[in-house]
Design a protein around this motif. Structure first.
Motif, short mmCIF file in Angstrom:
data_model
loop_
_atom_site.label_atom_id
_atom_site.label_comp_id
_atom_site.label_asym_id
_atom_site.label_seq_id
_atom_site.Cartn_x
_atom_site.Cartn_y
_atom_site.Cartn_z
N UNK A 179 -15.37 1.92 6.24
CA UNK A 179 -15.47 1.33 7.57
C UNK A 179 -14.88 2.30 8.60
N UNK A 180 -15.52 2.42 9.74
CA UNK A 180 -15.06 3.32 10.80
C UNK A 180 -13.60 3.05 11.17
N UNK A 181 -12.79 4.09 11.16
CA UNK A 181 -11.39 3.97 11.55
C UNK A 181 -10.43 3.70 10.42
N UNK A 182 -10.94 3.49 9.20
CA UNK A 182 -10.04 3.27 8.06
C UNK A 182 -9.52 4.62 7.59
N UNK A 183 -8.21 4.78 7.61
CA UNK A 183 -7.58 6.03 7.18
C UNK A 183 -7.02 5.94 5.76
N UNK A 184 -7.20 4.81 5.10
CA UNK A 184 -6.77 4.69 3.71
C UNK A 184 -6.35 3.29 3.33
N UNK A 185 -6.41 3.05 2.01
CA UNK A 185 -6.01 1.75 1.46
C UNK A 185 -5.26 2.01 0.16
N UNK A 186 -4.23 1.22 -0.05
CA UNK A 186 -3.48 1.27 -1.29
C UNK A 186 -3.26 -0.16 -1.74
N UNK A 187 -3.36 -0.39 -3.04
CA UNK A 187 -3.10 -1.72 -3.59
C UNK A 187 -1.79 -1.67 -4.37
N UNK A 188 -0.88 -2.54 -4.02
CA UNK A 188 0.39 -2.67 -4.73
C UNK A 188 0.34 -3.95 -5.55
N UNK A 189 0.72 -3.85 -6.83
CA UNK A 189 0.72 -4.99 -7.73
C UNK A 189 2.17 -5.31 -8.10
N UNK A 190 2.53 -6.57 -7.95
CA UNK A 190 3.88 -7.02 -8.27
C UNK A 190 4.19 -6.71 -9.74
N UNK A 191 5.31 -6.06 -9.99
CA UNK A 191 5.69 -5.69 -11.36
C UNK A 191 5.94 -6.89 -12.25
N UNK A 192 6.35 -8.01 -11.69
CA UNK A 192 6.68 -9.18 -12.50
C UNK A 192 5.59 -10.24 -12.50
N UNK A 193 4.56 -10.05 -11.65
CA UNK A 193 3.46 -11.02 -11.56
C UNK A 193 2.20 -10.28 -11.15
N UNK A 194 1.39 -9.86 -12.12
CA UNK A 194 0.22 -9.04 -11.83
C UNK A 194 -0.86 -9.76 -11.01
#
Length: 95
Positions: A33-48
């Motif tokens: 999408x125009x203007x998106x400079x990046x995405x990261x997904x963080x997953x909770x270590x104790x609750x996936x």
């Protein structure tokens, strides 16, 4: 001014495989999408089943255009049934 959006999601435990497939597709679209400079997904270590999606946008206007797209023609109709609760969106700018 650049904007960072944090989208907190909690999926139903038995829906994680489906959630991964849906989010893989959705985040691929978001990255393009125009203007998106990046995405990261963080997953909770104790609750996936708990994720935080970190979205970097070039500007608040780019983020607003993306939210409008997702509220209309780009709506993610197959995500809702996989969620254990309502998503939470928080937007930040840099000092």
């Amino acid at each position: 001014m650049a904007l960072t959006a944090l989208l907190e999601l909690e999926f139903k435990a038995d829906a994680l495989d489906d959630a991964k497939a849906v989010m893989s597709r959705v985040l691929g679209e978001t990255r393009e999408f125009a203007g998106c400079d990046g995405i990261e997904i963080l997953v909770d270590r104790t609750n996936e089943a708990r994720w935080v999606v970190v979205e970097k946008w070039r500007s608040a206007e780019h983020d607003a255009a993306y939210r409008k797209f997702r509220a209309g023609e780009g709506a993610i109709t197959d995500l809702g049934p996989l969620l254990a609760g309502a998503p939470k969106l928080t937007q930040y700018t840099t000092l």
